[in-house]
Design a protein around this motif. Structure first.
Motif, PDB file in Angstrom:
ATOM      1  N   GLU A  98      50.312  40.020  41.541  1.00 16.14           N
ATOM      2  CA  GLU A  98      50.114  40.393  40.141  1.00 16.14           C
ATOM      3  C   GLU A  98      48.630  40.575  39.832  1.00 16.14           C
ATOM      4  O   GLU A  98      48.225  41.548  39.190  1.00 16.14           O
ATOM      5  CB  GLU A  98      50.721  39.330  39.223  1.00 16.14           C
ATOM      6  CG  GLU A  98      50.583  39.607  37.739  1.00 16.14           C
ATOM      7  CD  GLU A  98      51.354  40.840  37.264  1.00 16.14           C
ATOM      8  OE1 GLU A  98      51.030  41.359  36.175  1.00 16.14           O
ATOM      9  OE2 GLU A  98      52.275  41.280  37.989  1.00 16.14           O
ATOM     10  N   ALA A  99      47.806  39.631  40.315  1.00 18.33           N
ATOM     11  CA  ALA A  99      46.369  39.702  40.039  1.00 18.33           C
ATOM     12  C   ALA A  99      45.737  40.935  40.662  1.00 18.33           C
ATOM     13  O   ALA A  99      44.919  41.617  40.030  1.00 18.33           O
ATOM     14  CB  ALA A  99      45.680  38.444  40.556  1.00 18.33           C
ATOM     15  N   VAL A 100      46.108  41.242  41.899  1.00 13.24           N
ATOM     16  CA  VAL A 100      45.546  42.407  42.588  1.00 13.24           C
ATOM     17  C   VAL A 100      45.938  43.694  41.873  1.00 13.24           C
ATOM     18  O   VAL A 100      45.104  44.595  41.673  1.00 13.24           O
ATOM     19  CB  VAL A 100      45.994  42.431  44.067  1.00 13.24           C
ATOM     20  CG1 VAL A 100      45.705  43.778  44.705  1.00 13.24           C
ATOM     21  CG2 VAL A 100      45.301  41.322  44.851  1.00 13.24           C
ATOM     22  N   GLY A 101      47.201  43.791  41.456  1.00 15.08           N
ATOM     23  CA  GLY A 101      47.642  44.987  40.734  1.00 15.08           C
ATOM     24  C   GLY A 101      46.904  45.177  39.426  1.00 15.08           C
ATOM     25  O   GLY A 101      46.462  46.290  39.096  1.00 15.08           O
ATOM     26  N   GLU A 188      42.425  46.774  53.216  1.00 13.86           N
ATOM     27  CA  GLU A 188      43.447  47.610  52.574  1.00 13.86           C
ATOM     28  C   GLU A 188      43.564  47.265  51.090  1.00 13.86           C
ATOM     29  O   GLU A 188      43.720  48.159  50.243  1.00 13.86           O
ATOM     30  CB  GLU A 188      44.802  47.409  53.263  1.00 13.86           C
ATOM     31  CG  GLU A 188      44.884  48.034  54.651  1.00 13.86           C
ATOM     32  CD  GLU A 188      46.234  47.780  55.314  1.00 13.86           C
ATOM     33  OE1 GLU A 188      47.136  47.223  54.639  1.00 13.86           O
ATOM     34  OE2 GLU A 188      46.389  48.131  56.493  1.00 13.86           O
ATOM     35  N   ILE A 189      43.485  45.982  50.791  1.00 13.03           N
ATOM     36  CA  ILE A 189      43.520  45.561  49.383  1.00 13.03           C
ATOM     37  C   ILE A 189      42.315  46.126  48.639  1.00 13.03           C
ATOM     38  O   ILE A 189      42.447  46.695  47.546  1.00 13.03           O
ATOM     39  CB  ILE A 189      43.541  44.020  49.283  1.00 13.03           C
ATOM     40  CG1 ILE A 189      44.853  43.466  49.837  1.00 13.03           C
ATOM     41  CG2 ILE A 189      43.340  43.566  47.833  1.00 13.03           C
ATOM     42  CD1 ILE A 189      44.871  41.957  49.986  1.00 13.03           C
ATOM     43  N   ASP A 197      44.475  52.209  42.520  1.00 14.05           N
ATOM     44  CA  ASP A 197      45.886  52.488  42.828  1.00 14.05           C
ATOM     45  C   ASP A 197      46.649  51.171  42.733  1.00 14.05           C
ATOM     46  O   ASP A 197      46.732  50.395  43.696  1.00 14.05           O
ATOM     47  CB  ASP A 197      45.995  53.086  44.233  1.00 14.05           C
ATOM     48  CG  ASP A 197      47.398  53.581  44.553  1.00 14.05           C
ATOM     49  OD1 ASP A 197      48.362  53.058  43.970  1.00 14.05           O
ATOM     50  OD2 ASP A 197      47.518  54.482  45.414  1.00 14.05           O
ATOM     51  N   GLU A 198      47.205  50.926  41.559  1.00 12.46           N
ATOM     52  CA  GLU A 198      47.863  49.648  41.288  1.00 12.46           C
ATOM     53  C   GLU A 198      49.044  49.398  42.220  1.00 12.46           C
ATOM     54  O   GLU A 198      49.220  48.295  42.746  1.00 12.46           O
ATOM     55  CB  GLU A 198      48.322  49.628  39.824  1.00 12.46           C
ATOM     56  CG  GLU A 198      49.042  48.366  39.404  1.00 12.46           C
ATOM     57  CD  GLU A 198      50.552  48.544  39.370  1.00 12.46           C
ATOM     58  OE1 GLU A 198      51.253  47.534  39.227  1.00 12.46           O
ATOM     59  OE2 GLU A 198      51.010  49.699  39.523  1.00 12.46           O
ATOM     60  N   LYS A 199      49.842  50.421  42.484  1.00  9.20           N
ATOM     61  CA  LYS A 199      51.019  50.273  43.341  1.00  9.20           C
ATOM     62  C   LYS A 199      50.611  49.945  44.788  1.00  9.20           C
ATOM     63  O   LYS A 199      51.171  49.029  45.417  1.00  9.20           O
ATOM     64  CB  LYS A 199      51.860  51.554  43.310  1.00  9.20           C
ATOM     65  CG  LYS A 199      53.151  51.466  44.101  1.00  9.20           C
ATOM     66  CD  LYS A 199      53.968  52.745  43.958  1.00  9.20           C
ATOM     67  CE  LYS A 199      55.254  52.663  44.773  1.00  9.20           C
ATOM     68  NZ  LYS A 199      56.058  53.911  44.632  1.00  9.20           N
TER      69      LYS A 199
END
Length: 224
Positions: A98-101, A188-189, A197-199
């Motif tokens: 969730e945080a990364v998105g 990659e993250i 790019d949230e997805k």
């Protein structure tokens, strides 16, 4: 394999916090075996501090869930079950994905530069085979992501897991090749966040956590 030698002695000016930091470092480094009791008199001698100062430090580590304090038994290093490890990684997955998105949608260029620098620091640690630096630089990478996710409560809850995540991270990264695999996954993250790019960021984060959990379990003794 013998645990690394670690100088635990602290300076008097910051006794309690230094004691917490030194003991946390010792736990991450494998100086104390899971399930082992911590003898207060021995720790006081090694740290060079009084018993009241030691007990304050132990209470702080108990709050981080790095040690257990059982009445009439004293402090000990918890020996977590596979079920407990799984539960912690499941919580980590929920929080970090969730945080990364959210970070991918919100992060500023300035903070993106900071994230790139933290990734470079982790790369240097991975290449230098510095286990403790791997732990701290990986934690720094995620702290920037959490700070830029736009939800301070999510960040606060994740902070409560950081010590235990770092403990498992130290074990899993002791496996051959895991640090470099982590670097690839973290890159990659970063690239997905940099592309906003949230997805893709969520997908990369979930992949990383699941691989980290598999490595952590591989580093543990098999269940009875």
């Amino acid at each position: 394999m013998m645990p690394p030698e670690l100088n635990l002695r602290v300076l008097p000016r910051t006794v309690q916090q230094e004691a917490v930091d030194k003991l946390r470092l010792a736990i991450f480094s494998g100086v104390f075996e899971p399930g082992s009791r911590l003898i207060e008199s021995n720790l006081c001698l090694r740290l060079g501090i009084s018993r009241p100062s030691l007990r304050e430090a132990l209470r702080s580590l108990a709050a981080e869930r790095l040690i257990d304090i059982v009445p009439n038994r004293g402090p000990s290093i918890p020996a977590l079950t596979w079920e407990e490890v799984t539960a912690i990684y499941e919580a980590r997955e929920l929080l970090e994905v969730e945080a990364v998105g959210r970070c991918a949608e919100r992060i500023s260029n300035e903070q993106l530069d900071a994230l790139e620098k933290s990734l470079s620091a982790f790369e240097a640690a991975a290449l230098s085979n510095d286990g403790l630096a791997r732990i701290t630089t990986a934690a720094d990478f995620y702290s920037i992501i959490l700070a830029n996710c736009g939800n301070p409560i999510l960040e606060e809850i994740h902070r409560g897991l950081v010590a235990r995540i770092s403990l498992f991270r130290s074990r899993s990264m002791s496996l051959k090749g895991r640090a470099m695999s982590s670097l690839t996954e973290m890159r990659e993250i970063y690239e997905a966040i940099a592309a906003h790019d949230e997805k893709a960021a969520r997908k990369a984060s979930r992949k990383h956590v699941l691989k980290a959990m598999a490595a952590a379990k591989k580093s543990m003794p098999p269940p009875d």
